[in-house]
Each structure stands twice: as structure tokens, then as C-alpha cells.
Design an enzyme around this catalytic site. Structure first.
Site, PDB file in Angstrom:
ATOM      1  CB  SER A 108      -0.919   0.018   1.223  1.00  0.00           C
ATOM      2  OG  SER A 108      -0.184   0.327   2.395  1.00  0.00           O
ATOM      3  CB  SER A 110       0.304   3.430   4.624  1.00  0.00           C
ATOM      4  OG  SER A 110       1.211   2.379   4.877  1.00  0.00           O
ATOM      5  CE  LYS A 165       0.406   1.580   8.781  1.00  0.00           C
ATOM      6  NZ  LYS A 165      -0.154   2.132   7.522  1.00  0.00           N
ATOM      7  CB  SER A 268      -1.079   6.095   7.042  1.00  0.00           C
ATOM      8  OG  SER A 268      -0.584   5.099   7.923  1.00  0.00           O
TER       9      SER A 268
END
Length: 303
Positions: A108, A110, A165, A268
Site C-alpha cells: 500500500s 501508507s 509503519k 495511513s
């Protein structure tokens, strides 16, 4: 564990394959090969006795088939041969990805602009301590995650799923995110404006900043069209440690847990929505892009 979770747990599948092929290799090395040897010796002894009897009777016999008889009786069954060949390979892969480095693919956006969709990355599995495979239990402590680290972890709401993250809060930190600017323990994080970032897929420009997260410089994106507040956060464990308002939120990170945010701040789903990441969910520290089939220039280390 349901079928989808089982199939998603590659480490468990690899472990099961390693055990199965290892058992077959062990049994063949110490038992079945000896049984085949004994059968071959018996057959050869019988063959030699027959040749000797024929010779005593003055009959000349063809002994060329002796080697073939031995080879046929000693030959491993196909399933044993393949298992024995695969076992050391599977065991090596299991060891490398369990204790040293594990590959992941970024699914993704994010973490844009730090990591792009399609980046194939390596994750250091021992930086934050040695953990038992499958159960992910830490047995040897080495380092603790630091603010600014890009970390892979098990998604708290579904541990069969891996997330990536950036660590913005460690245990004991007070994180304030107000009007899209971070404050950590009362100290405002500095931001340097950079040229706008073009999202090639959506043909959209985003504001790009150089963020200095307590000494770790990296780029982030913000979307001026997105609201400052966090819409519909979950009632996650220890959510009472967080407060939300129209300008953003404030959270105090509990012991043994971490607060994570994506570098693509307004695109995100992270700790703002689903809460803290427990230490037992940590997989490792991401540190290198080893391939991106769509952009070979992506190969290299990142912050």
C-alpha cells in the site's frame, strides 16, 4: 486458526515442511537406508552363491547384472529422495528468515514517499532481539525500537497480517498531533517544506515535508484536503490514554507498547485509528529495498 490465517503464516508452513522433510531425512539416514543395504547384501549373497554353484557345475554365468541389482535395491524411493534434497534448503531458509532477515513486499501507499507500492524490502529480525519462530516470543533482548525506526509488526487487530509503519512514540512518550504537526514530550517536531510530491497513480499533488523526528530526518506527505481530526477511531485497548478533538489527538504510550504512523500521514490507517503495538507483535526493523520490478532505481537503503 482458520485456513486463511494458516496460509498467511508462511513461517508456520515452512516450519511444518522443515519438520516433515527432516524426519524423513533422519529416518532414511539411520533406518531405511540400512534396511535397503541389508536387503541388497542378502540379494547379492544369493546372487554370488548362485554364480558359485553354476561355476562348480561348469556353467559360466553372466555377472554383469550384479551391479544393477545392487543399485536397484539401494535406490531411494522418489519421495524420500526429494525430501532429503529439500530438507537442508528448507532448514536454511527457515533459519535465515526466522533469525536474520525476512523479505516483505510493500502492498500500500501508507509509507510513501519513503517506501513505494511494489518495493521488496528486507527486515532485520535480530535488531530488536532474538525471538522464537511461530510464537514470536522474545528470548534474548538486544535493542529497543527507537523513534524514527521503520518497523514491521503484526497488526494488533489481526496478527496474521503484517503492517509496516514508522515508530513515532516509545513507551512513556506523550504524542500530540495537532493540525498535522507532531509534538513529542512537549517538544515540537521541526518541519522543512519540500517541493510538492506527485502521486503518479492518482495524478495528485501532496504537500511534502522533511520531518526531524527527534534526530531522525525523513520525508512525509500531507493532504490539505484531508481533515485534521481522526475520523472514527476504534475503541482499542487502553484507548483512555488518548484524547481526540477537531485539531487532532494526544496519546500517552503505555509501557511495552509503541505508537506507529505512516509517512503518508493522511493516507495511513495506523495507531491513530487502531491503537498501540505491543512489543510481542514486533517482527523487525526494515532497512533495505532489494528490488522493485517497476523501478530499479529504488534499490538501496532508506531512512
Amino acid at each position: 486458526m482458520n485456513l486463511q490465517a494458516l496460509l498467511g503464516n508462511f513461517a508456520l508452513i515452512l516450519f511444518v515442511l522443515m519438520v516433515l522433510t527432516g524426519v524423513i531425512w533422519f529416518m532414511d539416514t539411520y533406518f531405511w537406508s540400512r534396511q535397503r543395504r541389508a536387503k541388497a547384501d542378502a540379494a547379492l549373497a544369493e546372487f554370488d552363491a548362485r554364480i558359485a554353484k553354476n561355476a562348480s557345475d561348469g556353467v559360466k554365468s553372466d555377472t554383469s547384472s550384479r551391479a544393477k541389482i545392487e543399485a536397484d535395491l539401494l535406490r531411494q524411493p522418489t519421495w524420500i529422495e526429494y525430501s532429503g534434497s529439500f530438507f537442508p534448503v528448507i532448514a536454511l531458509v527457515f533459519f535465515l528468515r526466522s533469525f536474520l532477515y525476512e523479505p516483505f513486499k510493500i502492498p500500500s501507499s501508507s509509507m510513501v514517499p519513503t517506501l513505494l507500492v511494489g518495493d521488496l524490502i528486507l527486515v532485520n529480525k535480530y535488531t530488536y532481539g532474538i525471538r522464537l519462530p511461530i510464537v514470536n516470543k522474545k528470548i534474548i533482548s538486544i535493542n529497543e525500537p527507537q523513534r524514527g525506526d521503520v518497523m514491521v509488526f503484526k497488526y494488533p487487530k489481526d496478527t496474521a497480517v503484517d503492517y509496516i509503519k514508522r515508530v513515532v512514540g516509545v513507551p512513556g512518550d506523550k504524542i500530540v498531533y495537532k493540525n498535522k504537526h507532531l509534538t513529542v514530550n512537549g517538544k515540537e517536531v521541526s518541519y522543512k517544506p519540500l517541493p510538492d510530491y506527485l502521486d503518479d497513480e492518482n495524478l495528485t499533488y501532496y504537500k511534502q515535508w522533511q520531518e526531524d523526528l527527534t534526530g531522525v530526518d525523513h520525508k512525509i506527505l500531507t493532504d490539505e484536503r484531508a481533515p485534521n481530526f481522526v475520523p472514527n477511531p476504534d475503541a482499542f485497548p487502553q484507548h483512555e490514554l488518548c484524547s481526540y478533538n477537531t485539531e487532532g489527538f494526544a496519546c500517552t504510550v503505555p509501557a511495552g507498547q509503541y505508537f506507529m504512523m505512516g509517512d503518508n500521514r493522511d493516507n495511513s490507517l495506523d495507531s491513530r485509528y487502531w491503537g498501540f503495538v505491543p512489543d510481542q507483535n514486533i517482527v523487525g526493523k526494515a532497512f533495505f529495498v532489494w528490488m522493485n520490478l517497476g523501478n530499479l532505481k529504488r534499490i538501496g537503503s532508506f531512512h
